[in-house]
Design an enzyme around this catalytic site. Structure first.
Site, PDB file in Angstrom:
ATOM      1  N   GLY A   1       1.331   0.196 -12.247  1.00  0.00           N
ATOM      2  CA  GLY A   1       0.216   0.153 -11.120  1.00  0.00           C
ATOM      3  C   GLY A   1       0.582  -0.511 -10.057  1.00  0.00           C
ATOM      4  O   GLY A   1       1.489  -1.400 -10.038  1.00  0.00           O
ATOM      5  N   GLN A   2      -0.220  -0.185  -8.992  1.00  0.00           N
ATOM      6  CA  GLN A   2       0.107  -0.933  -7.672  1.00  0.00           C
ATOM      7  C   GLN A   2      -1.159  -1.092  -6.830  1.00  0.00           C
ATOM      8  O   GLN A   2      -1.880  -0.316  -6.673  1.00  0.00           O
ATOM      9  CB  GLN A   2       1.230  -0.411  -6.798  1.00  0.00           C
ATOM     10  CG  GLN A   2       1.784  -1.034  -5.689  1.00  0.00           C
ATOM     11  CD  GLN A   2       3.141  -0.447  -5.279  1.00  0.00           C
ATOM     12  OE1 GLN A   2       3.693   0.472  -5.921  1.00  0.00           O
ATOM     13  NE2 GLN A   2       3.481  -0.999  -4.237  1.00  0.00           N
ATOM     14  N   GLY A   3      -1.219  -2.350  -6.295  1.00  0.00           N
ATOM     15  CA  GLY A   3      -2.465  -2.615  -5.394  1.00  0.00           C
ATOM     16  C   GLY A   3      -2.119  -3.191  -4.077  1.00  0.00           C
ATOM     17  O   GLY A   3      -0.906  -2.984  -3.731  1.00  0.00           O
TER      18      GLY A   3
ATOM     19  N   SER B   1      -2.184  -6.227  -3.481  1.00  0.00           N
ATOM     20  CA  SER B   1      -1.594  -7.540  -3.181  1.00  0.00           C
ATOM     21  C   SER B   1      -0.526  -7.709  -4.482  1.00  0.00           C
ATOM     22  O   SER B   1       0.308  -8.814  -4.345  1.00  0.00           O
ATOM     23  CB  SER B   1      -2.435  -8.626  -3.555  1.00  0.00           C
ATOM     24  OG  SER B   1      -3.345  -8.466  -4.767  1.00  0.00           O
ATOM     25  N   ALA B   2      -0.276  -6.663  -5.121  1.00  0.00           N
ATOM     26  CA  ALA B   2       0.435  -6.749  -6.472  1.00  0.00           C
ATOM     27  C   ALA B   2       1.076  -5.674  -7.019  1.00  0.00           C
ATOM     28  O   ALA B   2       0.343  -4.594  -6.822  1.00  0.00           O
ATOM     29  CB  ALA B   2      -0.222  -7.934  -7.547  1.00  0.00           C
TER      30      ALA B   2
ATOM     31  N   ASP C   1     -15.099  -6.828  -6.686  1.00  0.00           N
ATOM     32  CA  ASP C   1     -14.105  -5.639  -6.604  1.00  0.00           C
ATOM     33  C   ASP C   1     -14.259  -4.629  -7.778  1.00  0.00           C
ATOM     34  O   ASP C   1     -13.486  -4.108  -8.601  1.00  0.00           O
ATOM     35  CB  ASP C   1     -12.667  -5.941  -6.392  1.00  0.00           C
ATOM     36  CG  ASP C   1     -12.009  -4.642  -5.769  1.00  0.00           C
ATOM     37  OD1 ASP C   1     -12.448  -4.046  -5.180  1.00  0.00           O
ATOM     38  OD2 ASP C   1     -10.655  -5.051  -5.768  1.00  0.00           O
TER      39      ASP C   1
END
Length: 702
Positions: A382-384, A386-387, A504
């Site tokens: 997973g990737q967002g 901020s991280a 969120d």
């Protein structure tokens, strides 16, 4: 096997008793790290700056009636001077300090004491012990040494410009504060006797001092007091750091404990000040608790130059830390010699432990790198913004999700997702429908949070995957997921010790375990409030378009009802199998309202369900979704009410025949009739409400 345990236990006992006996002669206890002056004394594993007086009818009488040695003033300083200026590079240190304190006034008829102050001064013995002024120099005296102080003032003296008898102020070379704030207005009663935690931070690059205060050990997101000050003009090369307090004509016990202090920002090898992790090192260093302290010893000797960075805890001792390390070395040696017979069984026992009872632990960077194969890209799940999230495997604990924060975001000096998420997760979030934090790593430039691994990934990847091999969630599973998210939000809004606004809520932040139980995660944008707080500060709206309530987009003020709106979008998304905003720009909220207006709401049901559901139940879920996304926040149900309707325990919500226009009225607690002033003069109650803001997602020109 039993003899192995006996030998380990015997070695630990012998070593512990032997070390504790010898440690009495070591100069590692607070008495050798802290010098006491005046009335200050060690009390119940802490420092009391003042003594309770037997009589307090007046300044003089209290002096005479109390002990002859009592001056009414007490001070406690770290024994050794700390370097604040580098004469070679001409740079000034920044610093941060965290401590807990309590102020307990004596019973009536005594008035409260003066209060106390966090103090930095070049000469710890230069101040007089005359009563009053929290032990700081009396105004107008020019012979006293310079100083910087943050005062916690519990007496009202109009001649000093005090705003009341319960305030916090910032002092530079005079007890007359250059900035102060009423503590009561922020629901902090300094004289309550309760334990209060304070954080004080000075950033030389910003020339700014910030003070946070709260009853919780977790630092509030917003500073209590901020002032623009250039302390480089006030600091000497070496200064003493400590506390000063006095009773004046009153009587109170001023207690300070769990103190930590550090300076930073001197040398090029140190991380630049603007990128130093926000906080007081509690994210990087473990708490020092349950430590024995010894009677007061007044030491006035000075030491040679000390290192510029100090993590000083009245509750943490070098001897205690050394003993723990030594014991671990002995245990580790014995366990290795026994060929790790119990390793397999321990691993299985820990892996099967209930996740909600797991206590987060600090992990080393070496452990994290090993678990993720050096943050291998093939491990990314997973990737967002901020991280990046990696799938990992720990020797103890099994499979985990490793959330590695981007440096640019994690080290933002004002607010960063790592600090927000860490502080929120360790606060009180122990719920079966919340992703559980198992550990963290704060080492070098790496900030990492370690969560339980959930094999079915995020809800959005399942609900929106269109391939022939994609999992199609059944109606029963969808209802169970929605109720799980509702349970998590109800806990955050009403049941947790402090109210938490997630900000969120969306399907990609809802994770699914092996049995498709929903778990809400990602608290990087969360806001935490006291339940009694009536104030909400406007922020830059954060979140994902399509999930944001219209009043939040305009005002930037998050509330439980803005979370309810996001939850409503999730409900519609799960029932219909559509994204919040389709590729063609169709907004699911507008699309569902349009079907409702035509009397065809049931047509919103996900076609992949192949009508394997009860029509009444499907319409119930869609109506709950519309109720939660009602443009008027006051008309939205709470998540608890929404859950009751979904379970059939409450009647269907009453919806208007057509989608109402957006009325932008205040969304703060205790709603008023005042319409928000958006970019113009104040509107009257006769003015028509504002329409939904246009965006690139909207197909209709309004």
């Amino acid at each position: 096997m039993h003899s192995s345990y006996s030998s380990i236990f015997l070695v630990i006992l012998i070593f512990f008793f032997h070390f504790n006996f010898l440690s009495n002669s070591l100069a590692f206890f607070p008495a050798s790290n802290v010098t006491l002056f005046g009335d200050a004394y060690f009390r119940n594993n802490a420092i009391s700056l003042t003594q309770e007086l037997r009589s307090c009818s007046s300044s003089s009488s209290s002096s005479s009636s109390s002990s002859s040695s009592s001056s009414g003033v007490g001070r406690a300083f770290y024994t050794y001077p700390i370097r604040f200026l580098d004469s070679i590079t001409n740079t000034t240190a920044s610093f941060s300090s965290r401590f807990s304190f309590s102020i307990t006034p004596s019973p009536s008829p005594c008035s409260s004491g003066d209060g106390f102050a966090f103090l930095i001064t070049p000469n710890a013995q230069s101040f007089s012990f005359s009563k009053g002024y929290m032990g700081l120099p009396e105004p107008g005296l020019t012979s006293q040494a310079s100083f910087f102080a943050v005062e916690f003032d519990t007496s009202f003296d109009p001649s000093l410009g005090d705003i009341n008898g319960n305030h916090i102020g910032i002092d530079v070379n005079t007890v007359v504060s250059l900035a102060s704030i009423d503590a009561v207005s922020r629901r902090i009663d300094l004289k309550s006797g309760r334990k209060i935690t304070a954080w004080i931070e000075y950033r030389d690059a910003m020339k700014m001092i910030r003070v946070w205060v709260g009853f919780s050990p977790i630092r509030p997101p917003t500073p209590f007091l901020v002032a623009q000050i250039d302390l480089s003009k006030e600091f000497k090369e070496f200064m003493y750091v400590g506390f000063s307090g006095s009773n004046g004509q009153g009587s109170a016990i001023h207690v300070v404990d769990k103190w930590r202090f550090k300076t930073f920002g001197f040398t090029p090898s140190v991380i630049p000040i603007d990128t130093v992790e926000e906080g007081d090192c509690l994210l990087c260093f473990s708490e020092d608790s349950n430590v024995k302290r010894h009677p007061a010893v007044d030491l006035s000797h000075k030491s040679k130059t000390r290192v510029s960075e100090i993590a000083l805890g009245l509750g943490g001792l070098a001897a205690f830390v050394f003993s723990i390390v030594a014991i671990l070395v002995v245990i580790g040696f014995i366990l290795i010699k026994k060929k790790r017979v119990l390793e397999g069984r321990s691993r299985e026992a820990i892996a099967s432990r209930d996740q909600t009872n797991r206590v987060p632990t600090r992990l080393s960077l070496a452990d994290i790198r090993s678990a993720t194969m050096g943050f291998n890209r093939n491990r990314i799940v997973g990737q967002g913004a901020s991280a990046v999230v990696y799938k990992g495997s720990l020797p103890v604990g099994g499979e985990v999700a490793v959330k590695r924060f981007e440096r640019g975001n994690a080290f933002d000096c004002l607010r960063n997702p790592f600090s927000t998420e860490f502080a929120t997760m360790v606060g009180c979030l122990r719920h079966k429908n919340l992703v559980q934090l198992q550990g963290w790593c704060c080492e070098g430039n790496e900030l990492v949070l370690v969560y339980e691994y959930l094999p079915n990934g995020s809800l959005d990847k399942i609900i929106h995957k269109k391939s022939n091999t994609a999992i199609v969630l059944s109606w029963k599973q969808r209802l169970h997921i929605v109720l799980g998210v509702a349970s998590a939000l109800a806990y955050l809004h009403e049941e947790c010790e402090r109210q938490i606004i997630h900000r969120d809520v969306k399907t990609c932040n809802i994770m699914l375990d092996g049995e498709f139980n929903a778990k809400l995660g990602d608290f990087g944008l969360a806001e935490v409030y006291e339940h009694s707080s009536l104030t909400r500060e406007a922020t830059i709206p954060a979140g994902t378009m399509g999930y944001l309530a219209p009043e939040y987009v305009y005002s930037g003020v998050p509330t439980v009802k803005t979370d309810v709106y996001s939850f409503g979008v999730v409900v519609l998304e799960v029932a219909a199998g559509r994204r919040p905003v389709d590729d063609d720009g169709t907004v699911i909220v507008d699309w569902a309202w349009n079907l409702w207006e035509k009397g065809k709401l049931i047509e919103a049901a996900d076609l992949r369900l192949d009508e394997k559901y009860d029509g009444g139940d499907m319409e119930r879920m869609l109506m709950v979704g519309l109720a939660c996304v009602h443009p008027n926040h006051a008309k939205r149900p709470t998540v608890k009410e929404a859950a009751r309707i979904l379970r059939g325990e409450a009647p269907l919500p009453v919806l208007p025949a057509r989608k109402p226009r957006v009325s932008l009225r205040p969304v703060l607690p205790n709603d008023t009739e005042e319409i928000l002033n958006i970019g113009g003069a104040r509107s009257s109650n006769d003015d028509p409400p504002y329409m939904t803001p246009k965006s690139h997602f909207s197909k209709n020109e309004t």
